[in-house]
Design a protein around this motif. Structure first.
Motif, short mmCIF file in Angstrom:
data_model
loop_
_atom_site.label_atom_id
_atom_site.label_comp_id
_atom_site.label_asym_id
_atom_site.label_seq_id
_atom_site.Cartn_x
_atom_site.Cartn_y
_atom_site.Cartn_z
N ALA A 154 -4.79 11.75 8.44
CA ALA A 154 -3.85 10.81 7.84
C ALA A 154 -4.21 10.51 6.39
O ALA A 154 -3.36 10.59 5.50
N ILE A 155 -5.48 10.19 6.11
CA ILE A 155 -5.87 9.84 4.75
C ILE A 155 -5.80 11.06 3.84
O ILE A 155 -5.49 10.96 2.65
N ALA A 156 -6.07 12.24 4.41
CA ALA A 156 -5.95 13.46 3.61
C ALA A 156 -4.49 13.75 3.26
O ALA A 156 -4.19 14.21 2.15
N SER A 157 -3.59 13.47 4.18
CA SER A 157 -2.16 13.67 3.89
C SER A 157 -1.69 12.74 2.79
O SER A 157 -0.89 13.13 1.93
N LEU A 158 -2.19 11.52 2.81
CA LEU A 158 -1.85 10.59 1.73
C LEU A 158 -2.37 11.11 0.39
O LEU A 158 -1.69 11.01 -0.63
N SER A 159 -3.56 11.70 0.39
CA SER A 159 -4.12 12.27 -0.84
C SER A 159 -3.24 13.39 -1.38
O SER A 159 -3.00 13.49 -2.58
N VAL A 160 -2.73 14.23 -0.48
CA VAL A 160 -1.84 15.32 -0.90
C VAL A 160 -0.56 14.75 -1.52
O VAL A 160 -0.09 15.21 -2.56
N LEU A 202 -0.11 11.94 -2.97
CA LEU A 202 -0.39 11.30 -4.26
C LEU A 202 -0.85 12.28 -5.32
O LEU A 202 -0.76 12.00 -6.51
N GLY A 203 -1.40 13.42 -4.88
CA GLY A 203 -2.01 14.33 -5.83
C GLY A 203 -3.33 13.79 -6.33
O GLY A 203 -3.82 14.16 -7.40
N ALA A 204 -3.96 12.88 -5.58
CA ALA A 204 -5.23 12.26 -5.95
C ALA A 204 -6.00 11.91 -4.68
O ALA A 204 -5.39 11.61 -3.64
N ASP A 205 -7.31 11.96 -4.75
CA ASP A 205 -8.16 11.69 -3.60
C ASP A 205 -8.07 10.20 -3.22
O ASP A 205 -8.47 9.33 -3.99
N ALA A 206 -7.55 9.93 -2.04
CA ALA A 206 -7.38 8.54 -1.58
C ALA A 206 -8.51 8.08 -0.67
O ALA A 206 -8.51 6.93 -0.23
N SER A 207 -9.47 8.97 -0.40
CA SER A 207 -10.52 8.62 0.57
C SER A 207 -11.41 7.47 0.10
O SER A 207 -12.02 6.79 0.92
N GLY A 208 -11.47 7.25 -1.21
CA GLY A 208 -12.30 6.17 -1.73
C GLY A 208 -11.57 4.85 -1.89
O GLY A 208 -12.19 3.84 -2.27
N PHE A 209 -10.27 4.83 -1.63
CA PHE A 209 -9.51 3.58 -1.74
C PHE A 209 -9.91 2.63 -0.61
O PHE A 209 -10.30 3.05 0.47
N PRO A 262 -3.89 1.35 -5.23
CA PRO A 262 -4.28 1.02 -6.60
C PRO A 262 -3.14 1.27 -7.59
O PRO A 262 -2.38 2.23 -7.45
N ALA A 263 -3.05 0.40 -8.58
CA ALA A 263 -1.98 0.52 -9.58
C ALA A 263 -2.32 1.54 -10.65
O ALA A 263 -1.44 2.06 -11.33
N LEU A 272 2.70 -2.14 2.25
CA LEU A 272 1.76 -1.46 3.13
C LEU A 272 0.38 -1.32 2.49
O LEU A 272 0.25 -1.12 1.28
N THR A 273 -0.64 -1.42 3.32
CA THR A 273 -2.00 -1.15 2.87
C THR A 273 -2.22 0.36 2.80
O THR A 273 -1.39 1.15 3.28
N VAL A 274 -3.34 0.75 2.23
CA VAL A 274 -3.68 2.18 2.17
C VAL A 274 -3.75 2.77 3.58
O VAL A 274 -3.25 3.87 3.82
N ARG A 275 -4.34 2.03 4.50
CA ARG A 275 -4.44 2.52 5.88
C ARG A 275 -3.05 2.74 6.49
O ARG A 275 -2.78 3.76 7.12
N GLN A 276 -2.17 1.78 6.28
CA GLN A 276 -0.82 1.90 6.84
C GLN A 276 -0.04 3.05 6.20
O GLN A 276 0.70 3.77 6.88
#
Length: 447
Positions: free
Chosen positions: A305-311, A313-320, A327-328, A352-356
């Protein structure tokens, strides 16, 4: 007197991967290997053809998705057939359904693309379509000898020139160039062969193409970008637009904008078909369909799920912060601008939060129609009547059951209402879509 005959939907099936939902391969009763099993895919195509779908749409990726290995190992998108090879094989086991493939204008050569699509059109008897993409995944660049992904604007500039070359190559020979006169020994008339000699800002191609003009003149042109350059490319070149609006209001705005651009470009608005992607989950009732989706979503692992969000966004979301807002100050990338904008819009509108967000994108975050066949037919009819679309690019939640629910239950309901064909009335994909056969720009007198 106005024509009282209702407009009918155009329906294509998005089949790479066979389902866009990350949990599809784990759903009870589904085929875990469906994405890379020709026997399964052939039966899917035949089932879609029996239901009179316009086309089988084979998208493509030029790189493994840029996810961490722990997430990637849970994805059924890792392997897939190369589109032309698969569709050429499917052309032998089908007769009428269109065969659409993605080919990149960023990481391919115009001559290769022109030749492959012309071949597919001949092999299938005029059923080929080219989905023009500029390739949004930055990881693709590393598979073609480039350290950096081409900038967004530059990709679309190249795509426009690429299109002119490919269509010019398809027009290399007049339709009647190949005389094959056994008595005189003349196989073709050299006066009916055109050498393109294209030398542009980005590309240089001599030609001619070493294959006869395709049966459709040109394979149908599909385009899949919604950014400003993407919309303009569609208005100038496309005959079908594959898009991903989130709701009917945004779809109507996109529809009106694209149709206006088409007319401004000197083309007829009905010669551009707008087919949003829609996940179709049919059940005995809306509650039943929702239960199916809940079960399906539950099969998505959080790593994926978090990897799909990164794709997206085009940015690594694992550290959010998983439980904080998106993040803005996201970094600029060369990934799809439309995809990122959709994520930001969803986060803002629904709080929604990052998790959601990750959970939403880990499964399927796009437009979805859930309910009984009657419920879904109602929604599709509303979209058609209110000029939000000309039909849909259907995606299925799991295979084979999700596809069969559509072909065996939804399609008969649409046919009962007069909203979808009961039989094919033509043999080519252009005829299915009601599109004209393009004139040969170099040999008009031959038509």
């Amino acid at each position: 007197m106005a024509d009282s005959k209702p407009r009918q939907l155009h329906l294509t099936a998005f089949m790479r991967p066979v389902s866009l939902h990350t949990g599809a391969w784990r759903y009870p009763g589904s085929y875990p290997d469906a994405n890379f099993n020709f026997q399964h895919i052939a039966r899917f195509a035949q089932k879609l053809e029996a239901a009179k779908f316009d086309a089988f749409f084979m998208a493509d990726h030029l790189a493994v998705l840029n996810m961490p290995a722990e997430a990637l190992k849970r994805s059924h998108t890792v392997t897939s057939f190369e589109p032309f090879t698969l569709l050429s094989a499917l052309s032998v086991v089908t007769d009428k359904i269109g065969l659409a493939a993605t080919a990149s204008t960023t990481y391919d050569a115009p001559y290769h693309v022109a030749r492959r699509f012309a071949s597919l059109d001949h092999l299938s008897g005029g059923r080929a379509a080219w989905n023009i993409v500029t390739t949004g995944n930055p990881e693709s660049s590393h598979n073609f000898g480039f350290d950096e992904h081409m900038a967004h604007g530059d990709r679309y500039k190249r795509a426009r020139e690429f299109y002119e070359i490919v269509t010019g190559l398809w027009d290399s020979f007049a339709d009647d160039a190949f005389t094959r006169n056994v008595e005189t020994g003349e196989y073709f008339d050299p006066a009916k062969m055109h050498v393109l000699n294209h030398a542009g800002e980005e590309l240089k191609v001599r030609g001619p193409l070493n294959i006869a003009r395709p049966p459709q003149g040109w394979p149908v042109i599909v385009q899949a970008g919604q950014s400003e350059p993407g919309r303009q490319l569609a208005a100038e070149t496309a005959e079908v637009v594959f898009c991903s609006p989130k709701d009917i209001e945004s779809a109507k705005a996109l529809y009106a904008d694209l149709k206006a651009r088409v007319e401004k470009a000197g083309r007829r608005r009905e010669h551009l078909k707008i087919l949003p992607a829609a996940l179709i989950i049919a059940g005995d009732s809306k509650h039943d369909a929702q239960e199916k989706r809940l079960q399906l979503d539950s099969l998505v692992h959080y790593d994926s799920a978090i990897a799909s969000l990164s794709v997206a966004l085009g940015a690594d979301a694992s550290g959010f912060d998983p439980d904080g807002p998106l993040p803005a100050d996201l970094p600029e990338t060369n990934a799809s601008k439309t995809s990122r904008e959709n994520v930001e819009k969803l986060a803002t509108e629904e709080g929604l939060t990052v998790r959601q967000l990750a959970q939403r994108y880990g499964g399927y975050s796009g437009l979805a129609f859930l309910g009984s066949p009657s419920d879904i037919a109602d929604e599709m009819e509303t979209w058609l009547r209110e000029e939000a679309s000309d039909g849909f690019t259907c995606t299925f939640p799991f295979l084979p059951q999700g596809l069969e629910e559509v072909t065996d239950r939804l399609i008969p309901e649409l046919q009962r209402r007069g909203l979808f064909r009961e039989e094919y009335t033509g043999a080519t994909l252009r005829e299915h879509f009601g599109l004209e056969r393009p004139e040969n720009r170099f040999f008009r007198e031959a038509l």
